[in-house]
Design an enzyme around this catalytic site. Sequence first.
Site, PDB file in Angstrom:
ATOM      1  N   ARG A   1       0.868  -1.184   0.000  1.00 53.04           N
ATOM      2  CA  ARG A   1       0.000   0.000   0.000  1.00 53.04           C
ATOM      3  C   ARG A   1       0.900   1.227   0.000  1.00 53.04           C
ATOM      4  O   ARG A   1       1.959   1.239   0.636  1.00 53.04           O
ATOM      5  CB  ARG A   1      -0.910   0.034   1.241  1.00 53.04           C
ATOM      6  CG  ARG A   1      -2.056  -0.971   1.220  1.00 53.04           C
ATOM      7  CD  ARG A   1      -3.115  -0.582   0.181  1.00 53.04           C
ATOM      8  NE  ARG A   1      -4.265  -1.471   0.204  1.00 53.04           N
ATOM      9  CZ  ARG A   1      -4.414  -2.522  -0.572  1.00 53.04           C
ATOM     10  NH1 ARG A   1      -3.450  -2.839  -1.416  1.00 53.04           N
ATOM     11  NH2 ARG A   1      -5.505  -3.265  -0.519  1.00 53.04           N
TER      12      ARG A   1
ATOM     13  N   GLU B   1      -3.416   7.873  -3.752  1.00 52.72           N
ATOM     14  CA  GLU B   1      -3.973   7.447  -5.047  1.00 52.72           C
ATOM     15  C   GLU B   1      -5.420   7.943  -5.144  1.00 52.72           C
ATOM     16  O   GLU B   1      -6.143   7.935  -4.154  1.00 52.72           O
ATOM     17  CB  GLU B   1      -3.967   5.904  -5.137  1.00 52.72           C
ATOM     18  CG  GLU B   1      -2.585   5.291  -5.234  1.00 52.72           C
ATOM     19  CD  GLU B   1      -2.640   3.759  -5.242  1.00 52.72           C
ATOM     20  OE1 GLU B   1      -3.725   3.192  -5.464  1.00 52.72           O
ATOM     21  OE2 GLU B   1      -1.606   3.124  -5.009  1.00 52.72           O
TER      22      GLU B   1
ATOM     23  N   HIS C   1      -0.785   0.568  -9.453  1.00 51.17           N
ATOM     24  CA  HIS C   1      -1.438  -0.327  -8.492  1.00 51.17           C
ATOM     25  C   HIS C   1      -2.083  -1.514  -9.227  1.00 51.17           C
ATOM     26  O   HIS C   1      -3.257  -1.831  -9.036  1.00 51.17           O
ATOM     27  CB  HIS C   1      -2.484   0.433  -7.675  1.00 51.17           C
ATOM     28  CG  HIS C   1      -2.834  -0.243  -6.384  1.00 51.17           C
ATOM     29  ND1 HIS C   1      -3.272   0.449  -5.277  1.00 51.17           N
ATOM     30  CD2 HIS C   1      -2.810  -1.537  -6.011  1.00 51.17           C
ATOM     31  CE1 HIS C   1      -3.518  -0.401  -4.290  1.00 51.17           C
ATOM     32  NE2 HIS C   1      -3.238  -1.617  -4.716  1.00 51.17           N
TER      33      HIS C   1
END
Length: 391
Positions: A215, A244, A261
Amino acid sequence: MELMSSNSMKIVADGNIPFVKECFSSLGQVKVVSGREITPPLVADADILLVRSITPTGQDLLAGSRVRFVGTATIGFDHVDVDYLRKCNIGCAAAPGSNANSVAEYVAAALLHVGQKYGITLEGKSIGIVGVGNVGSMVAQKASALGMKVFLNDPPLKRKTGDKKYLPLKELFDCDFITLHTPLTFEGDDKTFHLADEKFFKSLKTGCVFLNTSRGGVADTSALKNAIREGKLQAAVLDVWENEPDIDIELLQMADIATPHIAGYSFDGKVGGMIMIYKAACEHFGLKAKFDVESFLPLPIVPRLKINPQDGSEQEVLLNAVEKIYDIKSDDLRMRQILNEPAEKRGKFFDRLRKEYPIRREFQNTEVILENSCKILEEKLAGIGFKLSNG
């Protein structure tokens, strides 16, 4: 378990979950929308809500709704208020492990690419793996297959198992590579928010290669940029970003490999995750599941691959094989197109890269045929996931 007629159910689903409409239509009426467009009015009369990581799911979204089951086609519940769901007697399920192999293949591809770029022979190099759950343990297997020395850090697992193979974090700081595979947590002894901070990066061996596919918030953006700027890191591979989809553009330009991602976005993993939450929903409502993973996975794009072990060094041959199935450089090139977008459109561009991500199959779908026998190469190819031909 709630017994319910499937015909009467309404389902709201993130359109980024493959085959979600085709599969969940067996349970009711499916409305497919973008994950960021899932709002309280939209879910008010839904029985089932299916999300991915970009949809925060808790009281703000669900209060007063009819939702009885939430499925997230992700490995964890970072974005889901599980306590609230429990309190409201709303069933929930995630898809733990569904994308583990996908992320591990991404890491293998990144290691081989960085090796080629900087002339690093992976054999004998050390790699520190922070977080050894479903993903981290598969990364360990593939790194080991590539001939790397693997060092593991996972304080919760250390406490649970007492196994000495789980080392204190400081014992990973001398590794040639370090890769993060933890959930994002904000409190407690094992909080991971900004685990990779200024002190972390200063402690690393100079010339270390840093990878983050966990993450974005596990690494402090400012500290990471300083580490790259000051030459502490030889290379950085980043699939996840703080804030993000509004990511730090300067960090993107500094990274050796930058992707939006998508490390866990293999088609196999996404379909597998969808089936996991489908089966959980069926169980929750006392309905019989009609589909399995095989119901939706198409034939492999590259069913067979012929390899000549004499076409270069062992590592070059491995890289060439991997690139035939997954070329990580194309993901990086697509990501860098974000730099051509006006600042206010970059967030949408990042989301679009994820939504329109091309089909990527996993190595196990491809059978490798070696033109000349080479036992070590066979072991490495099998170790990172390829099927070896017996012919």
